[in-house]
Design an enzyme around this catalytic site. Structure first.
Site, PDB file in Angstrom:
ATOM      1  N   VAL B  17       0.888  -1.168   0.138  1.00  0.00           N
ATOM      2  CA  VAL B  17       0.059  -0.153   0.067  1.00  0.00           C
ATOM      3  C   VAL B  17       0.756   1.213   0.077  1.00  0.00           C
ATOM      4  O   VAL B  17       0.539   2.157  -0.837  1.00  0.00           O
ATOM      5  CB  VAL B  17      -1.060  -0.080   1.210  1.00  0.00           C
ATOM      6  CG1 VAL B  17      -1.740   1.109   1.282  1.00  0.00           C
ATOM      7  CG2 VAL B  17      -1.920  -1.247   0.941  1.00  0.00           C
ATOM      8  N   LYS B  99      -6.428  -0.884  10.714  1.00  0.00           N
ATOM      9  CA  LYS B  99      -7.835  -1.068  11.375  1.00  0.00           C
ATOM     10  C   LYS B  99      -7.315  -1.847  12.710  1.00  0.00           C
ATOM     11  O   LYS B  99      -8.160  -1.314  13.799  1.00  0.00           O
ATOM     12  CB  LYS B  99      -8.514  -2.067  10.589  1.00  0.00           C
ATOM     13  CG  LYS B  99      -7.718  -3.302   9.816  1.00  0.00           C
ATOM     14  CD  LYS B  99      -8.075  -3.720   8.616  1.00  0.00           C
ATOM     15  CE  LYS B  99      -7.318  -2.720   7.539  1.00  0.00           C
ATOM     16  NZ  LYS B  99      -7.237  -3.132   6.288  1.00  0.00           N
ATOM     17  N   GLU B 123     -10.056   6.147   6.471  1.00  0.00           N
ATOM     18  CA  GLU B 123     -11.261   5.711   5.414  1.00  0.00           C
ATOM     19  C   GLU B 123     -10.620   4.482   4.866  1.00  0.00           C
ATOM     20  O   GLU B 123     -11.579   3.273   4.743  1.00  0.00           O
ATOM     21  CB  GLU B 123     -11.466   6.630   4.406  1.00  0.00           C
ATOM     22  CG  GLU B 123     -12.485   6.309   3.610  1.00  0.00           C
ATOM     23  CD  GLU B 123     -13.937   6.206   4.063  1.00  0.00           C
ATOM     24  OE1 GLU B 123     -14.111   5.038   4.174  1.00  0.00           O
ATOM     25  OE2 GLU B 123     -14.536   7.247   4.429  1.00  0.00           O
ATOM     26  N   ILE B 130     -13.997   1.628  -0.699  1.00  0.00           N
ATOM     27  CA  ILE B 130     -15.320   2.022  -0.402  1.00  0.00           C
ATOM     28  C   ILE B 130     -15.198   3.200   0.810  1.00  0.00           C
ATOM     29  O   ILE B 130     -15.189   3.308   1.777  1.00  0.00           O
ATOM     30  CB  ILE B 130     -16.248   0.882   0.283  1.00  0.00           C
ATOM     31  CG1 ILE B 130     -16.634  -0.339  -0.805  1.00  0.00           C
ATOM     32  CG2 ILE B 130     -17.666   1.610   0.371  1.00  0.00           C
ATOM     33  CD1 ILE B 130     -17.020  -1.424  -0.442  1.00  0.00           C
ATOM     34  N   GLY B 181      -2.142 -12.050  -4.223  1.00  0.00           N
ATOM     35  CA  GLY B 181      -1.909 -10.907  -3.611  1.00  0.00           C
ATOM     36  C   GLY B 181      -3.054 -10.382  -2.882  1.00  0.00           C
ATOM     37  O   GLY B 181      -3.094  -9.213  -2.335  1.00  0.00           O
ATOM     38  N   GLU B 184      -2.091 -12.054   3.141  1.00  0.00           N
ATOM     39  CA  GLU B 184      -0.766 -11.980   3.654  1.00  0.00           C
ATOM     40  C   GLU B 184      -0.086 -13.294   3.650  1.00  0.00           C
ATOM     41  O   GLU B 184      -0.849 -14.425   3.804  1.00  0.00           O
ATOM     42  CB  GLU B 184      -0.939 -11.290   5.082  1.00  0.00           C
ATOM     43  CG  GLU B 184      -1.807 -10.326   5.263  1.00  0.00           C
ATOM     44  CD  GLU B 184      -1.216  -8.967   4.584  1.00  0.00           C
ATOM     45  OE1 GLU B 184      -0.046  -8.931   4.409  1.00  0.00           O
ATOM     46  OE2 GLU B 184      -1.914  -8.427   4.025  1.00  0.00           O
ATOM     47  N   ASP B 195      -9.326  -9.480  11.337  1.00  0.00           N
ATOM     48  CA  ASP B 195      -9.385  -8.315  10.976  1.00  0.00           C
ATOM     49  C   ASP B 195     -10.898  -7.940  10.458  1.00  0.00           C
ATOM     50  O   ASP B 195     -11.271  -6.434  10.677  1.00  0.00           O
ATOM     51  CB  ASP B 195      -8.760  -8.560   9.271  1.00  0.00           C
ATOM     52  CG  ASP B 195      -8.791  -7.437   8.125  1.00  0.00           C
ATOM     53  OD1 ASP B 195      -7.924  -6.380   8.464  1.00  0.00           O
ATOM     54  OD2 ASP B 195      -9.703  -7.317   7.379  1.00  0.00           O
ATOM     55  N   LYS B 199     -12.298  -4.279  11.719  1.00  0.00           N
ATOM     56  CA  LYS B 199     -13.208  -3.161  10.867  1.00  0.00           C
ATOM     57  C   LYS B 199     -14.551  -3.033  11.310  1.00  0.00           C
ATOM     58  O   LYS B 199     -14.965  -1.737  11.532  1.00  0.00           O
ATOM     59  CB  LYS B 199     -13.337  -3.771   9.463  1.00  0.00           C
ATOM     60  CG  LYS B 199     -12.021  -3.982   8.633  1.00  0.00           C
ATOM     61  CD  LYS B 199     -11.986  -4.563   7.267  1.00  0.00           C
ATOM     62  CE  LYS B 199     -10.894  -4.694   6.641  1.00  0.00           C
ATOM     63  NZ  LYS B 199     -10.674  -5.733   5.603  1.00  0.00           N
ATOM     64  N   GLY B 297      -6.243  -4.842  -2.397  1.00  0.00           N
ATOM     65  CA  GLY B 297      -5.277  -4.322  -3.474  1.00  0.00           C
ATOM     66  C   GLY B 297      -4.780  -3.004  -3.110  1.00  0.00           C
ATOM     67  O   GLY B 297      -5.129  -2.235  -2.573  1.00  0.00           O
TER      68      GLY B 297
END
Lengths: 418, 418
Positions: B17, B99, B123, B130, B181, B184, B195, B199, B297
């Protein structure tokens, strides 16, 4: 966020959405908002709320300096524009849901915002409950939008859903839509595609930075769709949606239309039923985002207006960022793959086709499958006459560089010339 | 909107990222943003960009007063929190996609924002591309959110899609996700549901005004889903999704979970495939809004980070409006209709069920269909052990007021006691 200026609102119009907005405000705690006056046409009519709120004199709002925000929810676009202009000149913030007024007076309204430094917000004008304008302006602020595609008129989508799924005729489906409150008494604005074109004009400006008057957009409605068209679609395992679609090319120019389309069952827009609206927005980095929600109805629309009121309270104004990037405008040089049917084949102007794949003219069924240039359609009206309907069969935006095709058989041509 | 302060950014982390963000900034015209330093663990590693940008000394960012914004994109939640805290104490705005760090330190991070008057935006931490947090805070500002439901983890959704549609085993599908991808190297955070719980903890705060630590949420992952479970789902014409679901009741309390669910083919979440995420948010006035986009992604996530950077430039901060309304918190008193399978029936604690609809234990297939209280599951672990998997069969949030049922046949009980 806690110390926000009190908004004293003058409400113009008390129709379905106006009532919804009034009730939404009443039912929402924590709002620092008061509706001081409601301007209506017919003072006499009995109202369900405090009669002193109502007036038929718009000056009661315009001349009242305590009123700092005008919420415009009347039908008449011309009258609406005159009032909105006066309100902004008086330094009042304006929230509107009037897509026709906004689409037709876009530049003037941008000028008025700058000139009088007042917010002018209109989220409810596009896809009612879907927060699309704010997302395009803020969330896609620094991501280039490559394409926008979607279903942006609730009442035509309701009608098409009934025609496809319940085998109703257009007029039966229209009656059902009116009964359900998803179509106006005078439905022309919706069913002839004008409403969708107005909305798309606004979306093209905020999303693709392409400002065009609705009349410059290639569009039509759904009024002439026949039983035979429905049968053809179902036979092909397709459904019918009135789609607004636009694509930005590398040179910055935009290709767009609002037309009935045959879409495959595996296309997710196929699952957008009844009064629902949906938009697919594709950003270079963000990828494909889909927004879906109610595209009609008093409360979904009123709630969008309310969200604009909250934004006004924060002093929010649209940056019109995409317009600053400037695109090179609309181009109609692309080919559309279409199915055009008619009650008489002679109504179809074969010579306007760039290429013909198939002509069917027997047993009272007449249609032509082929490719035709968008610009050609924009400059002719034969395909909009009674008894004729046009559907896009494949959305390709193919450039118009095909050789004129000879694929029509003499036998078919013989039939055509009959 | 045109005169915005220049942002001098210190970027923490240069993983997938981080690289995406760096490239997005480079490729975005009109940004008044400079990345001055990039802090990485291993200074030595060869980089594809100007080597002078990199440092392994975080103080190079923290002590640089010219750097007014920190973009935190490192894995380690503990380390991330320490750095974010220091940055905010230094008066730097912070954008994060972490997160776990945010969900576990929510109150502290709210305090730091207030204390040092710096924006802290995240965000990208929920559903990557989103724009859900901004929409919940701004668009749903004055509409009460009744429920949130969705698919909020891309890699588990990718894995489940492959298991259902391509008949892959969990481990084969996981390998495919890693290859693509979308998972992890250490996938535990994703596939065990942590995860998604992180979130959802963030979404519950911004959407329903319910602040809970992730560990207080009833959740599990997908690691123990067997071929037999897949076959059962397909036989029932259902698909399997890891759903996060929450509902606000009239008393303001919230009922929530993150669990694998059997969902019908006509449920639109059924069409959310591979790494896509989707959220259904239902507002009292706005009705049901659906947001759908890429949930994983490099670029979709980086673009969400970029949108936060743009918001920082405007001085935007989350109002945390729903938290101000205060809900009465999480309740686990509701019944879940579940299917629990096991490689040995004895692993299923029958006595924990409130009601049993069916018990199947023959030919190596062992499962129980019935109702069980959410609170009971939250306080036990037998249903999370190897060889056991649990699926919600119907989302009802039914209150726990059923009589204990006798619907298990003696024959079935005989089998159970075997």
């Amino acid at each position: 966020m806690t110390h926000q200026p009190k908004l004293i609102i003058g409400l113009l119009g008390y129709g379905v959405v106006g009532k919804g907005f009034y009730n939404a405000v009443k039912q929402t705690p924590g709002l620092n908002v008061v509706i001081k006056k409601i301007v209506i046409k017919h003072r006499a009519k009995a109202r369900d709320v405090d009669d002193n709120l109502f007036t038929d004199d718009v000056e009661a709002v315009l001349q009242d300096d305590e009123i700092n925000t005008v919420v415009e929810l009347i039908d008449d676009a011309k009258a609406a524009y005159a009032l909105v202009k006066k309100a902004m000149e008086k330094g009042k913030a304006v929230v509107s849901a009037n897509k026709k007024m906004i689409a037709e007076n876009f530049e003037a309204l941008m000028y008025l915002q700058k000139q009088y430094r007042v917010p002018f917000l209109y989220e409810a004008s596009c896809c009612a409950s879907i927060p699309i304008l704010r997302c395009l302006e803020e969330y896609f602020a620094f991501d280039e939008v490559k394409s926008i595609k979607g279903i942006i008129n609730g009442s035509t989508n309701f009608i098409l859903t009934k025609m496809l799924n319940s085998q109703l005729s257009f007029s039966e489906a229209l009656a059902a839509a009116q009964k359900a409150g998803f179509a106006e008494a005078n439905p022309a604005l919706d069913v002839e595609g004008h409403d969708a074109a107005n909305k798309f004009s606004i979306l093209l400006a905020h999303g693709l930075g392409c400002r065009v008057h609705p009349r410059e957009i290639l569009y039509s409605g759904i009024t002439h769709i026949s039983k035979a068209d429905i049968d053809y679609a179902l036979k092909e395992k397709k459904t019918i949606k009135l789609l607004a679609s636009a694509q930005k090319t590398t040179d910055g120019s935009v290709r767009a239309f609002v037309l009935p389309c045959f879409i495959r069952q595996d296309d997710e827009l196929c699952h957008v039923k009844n009064e629902l609206n949906a938009l697919e927005v594709e950003g270079v980095f963000l990828g494909r985002q889909i927004f879906k929600g109610k595209g009609a109805g008093a409360y979904p629309t009123a709630a969008a207006v309310l969200s604009d009121v909250a934004a006004v309270q924060k002093g929010y104004q649209y940056p019109y960022r995409k317009l600053q990037e400037k695109s090179t405008g609309l181009k109609n040089d692309f080919l559309l793959d279409v199915y055009i049917s008619a009650d008489q084949l002679t109504k179809i102007k074969i010579s306007d086709f760039k290429r013909i794949k198939e002509v069917q003219s027997r047993l009272g069924i007449h249609y032509v499958l082929g490719s035709i240039e968008a610009g050609k359609l924009l400059n002719t009206n034969w395909w909009k006459q009674k008894g004729v309907s046009l559907f896009v069969t494949e959305i390709t935006y193919a450039q118009n560089n095909l050789p004129v095709s000879q694929s029509v058989t003499t036998n078919e041509l013989a039939e055509i010339s009959m």
